[in-house]
Motif scaffolding. Structure first.
Motif, PDB file in Angstrom:
ATOM      1  N   PRO A 230       7.848   3.751  -6.885  1.00  0.00           N
ATOM      2  CA  PRO A 230       8.040   3.687  -5.638  1.00  0.00           C
ATOM      3  C   PRO A 230       6.948   4.198  -4.557  1.00  0.00           C
ATOM      4  CG  PRO A 230       9.093   4.291  -7.932  1.00  0.00           C
ATOM      5  CD  PRO A 230       7.985   3.359  -8.267  1.00  0.00           C
ATOM      6  N   GLY A 231       7.448   4.441  -3.211  1.00  0.00           N
ATOM      7  CA  GLY A 231       6.723   5.458  -2.413  1.00  0.00           C
ATOM      8  C   GLY A 231       6.174   4.541  -1.929  1.00  0.00           C
ATOM      9  N   THR A 232       5.808   3.077  -2.286  1.00  0.00           N
ATOM     10  CA  THR A 232       4.681   1.466  -1.162  1.00  0.00           C
ATOM     11  C   THR A 232       6.115   1.046  -0.581  1.00  0.00           C
ATOM     12  OG1 THR A 232       5.997  -0.009  -3.628  1.00  0.00           O
ATOM     13  CG2 THR A 232       3.404   1.400  -3.919  1.00  0.00           C
ATOM     14  N   ILE A 233       4.861   0.641  -0.071  1.00  0.00           N
ATOM     15  CA  ILE A 233       5.756   0.064   1.334  1.00  0.00           C
ATOM     16  C   ILE A 233       5.752  -2.125   1.068  1.00  0.00           C
ATOM     17  CG2 ILE A 233       4.938  -0.862   3.842  1.00  0.00           C
ATOM     18  CD1 ILE A 233       2.982   1.469   3.831  1.00  0.00           C
ATOM     19  N   ALA A 234       7.294  -1.401   1.424  1.00  0.00           N
ATOM     20  CA  ALA A 234       7.601  -2.738   0.797  1.00  0.00           C
ATOM     21  C   ALA A 234       7.796  -4.203   2.116  1.00  0.00           C
ATOM     22  CB  ALA A 234       9.249  -2.893   0.591  1.00  0.00           C
ATOM     23  N   LEU A 235       8.729  -3.948   3.201  1.00  0.00           N
ATOM     24  CA  LEU A 235       8.084  -4.354   3.845  1.00  0.00           C
ATOM     25  C   LEU A 235       7.848  -4.028   5.299  1.00  0.00           C
ATOM     26  CD1 LEU A 235      11.170  -3.986   6.040  1.00  0.00           C
ATOM     27  CD2 LEU A 235      12.162  -4.599   4.118  1.00  0.00           C
TER      28      LEU A 235
ATOM     29  N   ALA B 134      10.160   1.678  -0.936  1.00  0.00           N
ATOM     30  CA  ALA B 134      10.118   1.440  -2.057  1.00  0.00           C
ATOM     31  C   ALA B 134      10.973   2.211  -2.442  1.00  0.00           C
ATOM     32  CB  ALA B 134       9.299   0.176  -2.409  1.00  0.00           C
ATOM     33  N   VAL B 135      12.067   2.577  -3.222  1.00  0.00           N
ATOM     34  CA  VAL B 135      12.426   3.588  -3.923  1.00  0.00           C
ATOM     35  C   VAL B 135      13.272   3.184  -5.014  1.00  0.00           C
ATOM     36  CG1 VAL B 135      13.355   5.050  -1.994  1.00  0.00           C
ATOM     37  CG2 VAL B 135      14.804   3.609  -2.569  1.00  0.00           C
ATOM     38  N   GLU B 136      13.418   4.298  -5.861  1.00  0.00           N
ATOM     39  CA  GLU B 136      14.087   3.683  -7.376  1.00  0.00           C
ATOM     40  C   GLU B 136      15.125   3.510  -7.012  1.00  0.00           C
ATOM     41  OE1 GLU B 136      13.330   6.919 -10.499  1.00  0.00           O
ATOM     42  OE2 GLU B 136      11.344   6.459  -9.970  1.00  0.00           O
TER      43      GLU B 136
ATOM     44  N   HIS C 228      14.527   1.929   3.735  1.00  0.00           N
ATOM     45  CA  HIS C 228      14.277   2.572   1.801  1.00  0.00           C
ATOM     46  C   HIS C 228      14.896   0.998   1.708  1.00  0.00           C
ATOM     47  CE1 HIS C 228      13.998   6.650   2.828  1.00  0.00           C
ATOM     48  NE2 HIS C 228      12.849   6.686   2.931  1.00  0.00           N
ATOM     49  N   VAL C 229      14.106   0.237   0.927  1.00  0.00           N
ATOM     50  CA  VAL C 229      14.593  -0.906   0.064  1.00  0.00           C
ATOM     51  C   VAL C 229      14.857  -0.627  -1.322  1.00  0.00           C
ATOM     52  CG1 VAL C 229      14.197  -2.226   2.036  1.00  0.00           C
ATOM     53  CG2 VAL C 229      12.361  -2.223   0.577  1.00  0.00           C
ATOM     54  N   PRO C 230      15.492  -0.761  -2.147  1.00  0.00           N
ATOM     55  CA  PRO C 230      15.139  -0.800  -3.747  1.00  0.00           C
ATOM     56  C   PRO C 230      13.583  -0.965  -4.067  1.00  0.00           C
ATOM     57  CG  PRO C 230      16.988  -1.306  -2.974  1.00  0.00           C
ATOM     58  CD  PRO C 230      16.129  -2.029  -1.783  1.00  0.00           C
ATOM     59  N   ALA C 231      13.525  -0.838  -5.684  1.00  0.00           N
ATOM     60  CA  ALA C 231      11.602  -0.733  -5.620  1.00  0.00           C
ATOM     61  C   ALA C 231      12.015  -1.715  -7.003  1.00  0.00           C
ATOM     62  CB  ALA C 231      11.272   0.306  -6.119  1.00  0.00           C
ATOM     63  N   GLU C 232      12.070  -3.361  -6.578  1.00  0.00           N
ATOM     64  CA  GLU C 232      11.653  -4.578  -7.515  1.00  0.00           C
ATOM     65  C   GLU C 232      10.904  -4.931  -7.409  1.00  0.00           C
ATOM     66  OE1 GLU C 232      15.311  -7.481  -5.825  1.00  0.00           O
ATOM     67  OE2 GLU C 232      16.494  -5.632  -6.322  1.00  0.00           O
ATOM     68  N   GLY C 233      10.309  -4.515  -8.652  1.00  0.00           N
ATOM     69  CA  GLY C 233       8.749  -5.581  -8.895  1.00  0.00           C
ATOM     70  C   GLY C 233       7.380  -3.968  -8.249  1.00  0.00           C
ATOM     71  N   MET C 234       8.141  -2.818  -7.495  1.00  0.00           N
ATOM     72  CA  MET C 234       6.867  -2.267  -7.081  1.00  0.00           C
ATOM     73  C   MET C 234       7.063  -0.538  -7.208  1.00  0.00           C
ATOM     74  SD  MET C 234       7.348  -3.724  -3.578  1.00  0.00           S
ATOM     75  CE  MET C 234       5.988  -3.083  -2.463  1.00  0.00           C
TER      76      MET C 234
ATOM     77  N   GLY D 116       0.725  -1.213  -0.259  1.00  0.00           N
ATOM     78  CA  GLY D 116       0.473   0.175  -0.066  1.00  0.00           C
ATOM     79  C   GLY D 116       0.271   0.980  -0.384  1.00  0.00           C
ATOM     80  N   LYS D 117       0.083   2.253  -0.192  1.00  0.00           N
ATOM     81  CA  LYS D 117       0.724   3.590  -0.208  1.00  0.00           C
ATOM     82  C   LYS D 117       1.063   4.156   1.324  1.00  0.00           C
ATOM     83  CE  LYS D 117       1.068   5.143  -4.173  1.00  0.00           C
ATOM     84  NZ  LYS D 117       1.731   5.327  -5.251  1.00  0.00           N
ATOM     85  N   TYR D 118       2.173   4.683   1.324  1.00  0.00           N
ATOM     86  CA  TYR D 118       3.024   5.186   2.475  1.00  0.00           C
ATOM     87  C   TYR D 118       2.018   6.296   2.939  1.00  0.00           C
ATOM     88  CZ  TYR D 118       5.805   7.914   6.389  1.00  0.00           C
ATOM     89  OH  TYR D 118       5.494   8.624   7.203  1.00  0.00           O
ATOM     90  N   ASP D 119       1.611   6.250   4.514  1.00  0.00           N
ATOM     91  CA  ASP D 119       0.622   7.202   5.493  1.00  0.00           C
ATOM     92  C   ASP D 119       1.193   7.942   6.683  1.00  0.00           C
ATOM     93  OD1 ASP D 119      -1.438   8.678   6.163  1.00  0.00           O
ATOM     94  OD2 ASP D 119      -2.768   7.697   6.499  1.00  0.00           O
ATOM     95  N   PRO D 120       1.858   9.029   6.863  1.00  0.00           N
ATOM     96  CA  PRO D 120       2.509   9.183   8.007  1.00  0.00           C
ATOM     97  C   PRO D 120       0.932   9.440   8.870  1.00  0.00           C
ATOM     98  CG  PRO D 120       1.845  11.194   6.740  1.00  0.00           C
ATOM     99  CD  PRO D 120       1.473  10.029   5.680  1.00  0.00           C
ATOM    100  N   TYR D 121       0.320   9.354   8.537  1.00  0.00           N
ATOM    101  CA  TYR D 121      -1.006   9.246  10.313  1.00  0.00           C
ATOM    102  C   TYR D 121      -0.981   7.839  10.334  1.00  0.00           C
ATOM    103  CZ  TYR D 121      -2.542  13.920   9.253  1.00  0.00           C
ATOM    104  OH  TYR D 121      -2.703  15.398   8.921  1.00  0.00           O
ATOM    105  N   ASP D 122      -0.704   6.463  10.112  1.00  0.00           N
ATOM    106  CA  ASP D 122      -0.164   5.264  10.543  1.00  0.00           C
ATOM    107  C   ASP D 122       1.489   3.993  10.243  1.00  0.00           C
ATOM    108  OD1 ASP D 122      -3.356   5.301   9.881  1.00  0.00           O
ATOM    109  OD2 ASP D 122      -2.943   4.630   8.243  1.00  0.00           O
ATOM    110  N   HIS D 123       1.837   4.971   9.465  1.00  0.00           N
ATOM    111  CA  HIS D 123       3.113   4.150   9.380  1.00  0.00           C
ATOM    112  C   HIS D 123       4.579   5.681   9.746  1.00  0.00           C
ATOM    113  CE1 HIS D 123       0.504   2.668   6.010  1.00  0.00           C
ATOM    114  NE2 HIS D 123       0.397   2.189   6.520  1.00  0.00           N
ATOM    115  N   GLU D 124       5.889   4.987   9.776  1.00  0.00           N
ATOM    116  CA  GLU D 124       6.864   5.328  10.383  1.00  0.00           C
ATOM    117  C   GLU D 124       7.297   4.819   9.851  1.00  0.00           C
ATOM    118  OE1 GLU D 124       9.568   6.077  14.133  1.00  0.00           O
ATOM    119  OE2 GLU D 124       7.493   5.738  14.821  1.00  0.00           O
ATOM    120  N   ILE D 125       8.863   5.085   8.351  1.00  0.00           N
ATOM    121  CA  ILE D 125       9.554   5.347   7.769  1.00  0.00           C
ATOM    122  C   ILE D 125      11.171   4.209   8.836  1.00  0.00           C
ATOM    123  CG2 ILE D 125      11.229   5.032   5.881  1.00  0.00           C
ATOM    124  CD1 ILE D 125       8.470   7.028   4.573  1.00  0.00           C
ATOM    125  N   VAL D 126      11.509   3.421   8.381  1.00  0.00           N
ATOM    126  CA  VAL D 126      12.339   2.992   9.178  1.00  0.00           C
ATOM    127  C   VAL D 126      13.868   2.772   8.099  1.00  0.00           C
ATOM    128  CG1 VAL D 126      10.927   2.255  11.665  1.00  0.00           C
ATOM    129  CG2 VAL D 126      12.338   0.446   9.278  1.00  0.00           C
TER     130      VAL D 126
END
Length: 227
Positions: free
Chosen positions: A196-201, A222-224, A188-194, A176-186
């Motif tokens: 960019p900006g979606t949650i990978a793990l 996920a980031v480029e 960044h991972v390469p966007a392999e098949g995803m 899903g998309k990153y939402d600062p009200y629900d998620h906290e980024i710890v």
């Protein structure tokens, strides 16, 4: 009316006096009091039949104006009091709604702090069950670990059903998309098949209580990839 009756009375009186003079003095004196009495009666009657004193008319006009102004003031006071009553009624209704909302929120979120502590226990239980699952493989002859894993799985399932019963839900943000009200980024991972900006793990599960986030999910976005 009295002014109009007076000339007529005078003319009649003159005619009667002339008639009395012709009939000699004794008849004059008998008729004269009657004439005066008649003239006085006419004046009296005219006074009674005449209009009211013209000096009273301004008083009535002043009285009417005063009543009209008083009625206007009373209407203004009624409008003012009605407006105040409506505002007070609206304020009391707002207070009642806010109080009701506060009571409902207290019922729903009164266990919020308890839920925050309880989800940490759920994390420990989940990790323990995962470790037991790795050890309790079919190739492992140790049946004790298998029973422990089965017991932990039952406890975890029961705990999640209790969570659902009380409105406590685990987030599933992967993909899903990153939402600062629900998620906290710890991380960044390469966007392999995803995209960019979606949650990978997810490194730590997030939870919501009746739709309100009580613990943010720790996620990797996920980031480029930069070559």
């Amino acid at each position: 009316m009295a002014a109009r009756c007076l000339p007529a009375a005078r003319r009649r009186l003159g005619a009667l006096l002339a008639l009395g003079a012709a009939r000699r003095g004794s008849l004059y004196f008998r008729v004269s009091p009657c004439v005066f009495s008649t003239a006085a009666q006419q004046r009296s009657t005219g006074d009674e039949c005449g209009p009211e004193d013209p000096h009273d008319e301004p008083k009535h006009r002043l009285s009417d104006c005063a009543l009209e102004h008083k009625a206007i003031r009373l209407e203004e006071q009624v409008r003012d009091l009605t407006e105040r009553y409506r505002k007070a009624l609206a304020d009391s209704e707002n207070v009642r709604r806010r109080t009701q909302k506060f009571v409902e929120d207290a019922k729903l979120f009164g266990i919020q702090s308890f839920c925050r502590d309880l989800v940490e226990v759920a994390d420990i239980l989940e990790k323990t069950a995962e470790s037991a699952a790795e050890e309790a493989e079919p190739s492992n002859p140790n049946t004790t670990l298998k029973k422990i894993y089965e017991g932990l799985s039952l406890i975890e399932a029961k705990l999640q059903s209790v969570f659902d019963k009380h409105g406590l839900q685990k987030m599933n943000p992967v993909g899903g998309k990153y939402d600062p009200y629900d998620h906290e980024i710890v991380c960044h991972v390469p966007a392999e098949g995803m995209q960019p900006g979606t949650i990978a793990l997810v490194t730590q599960d997030g939870y919501k209580l009746h739709g309100r986030t009580i613990r943010h999910a720790l996620v990797g976005v996920a980031v480029e990839s930069q070559e």
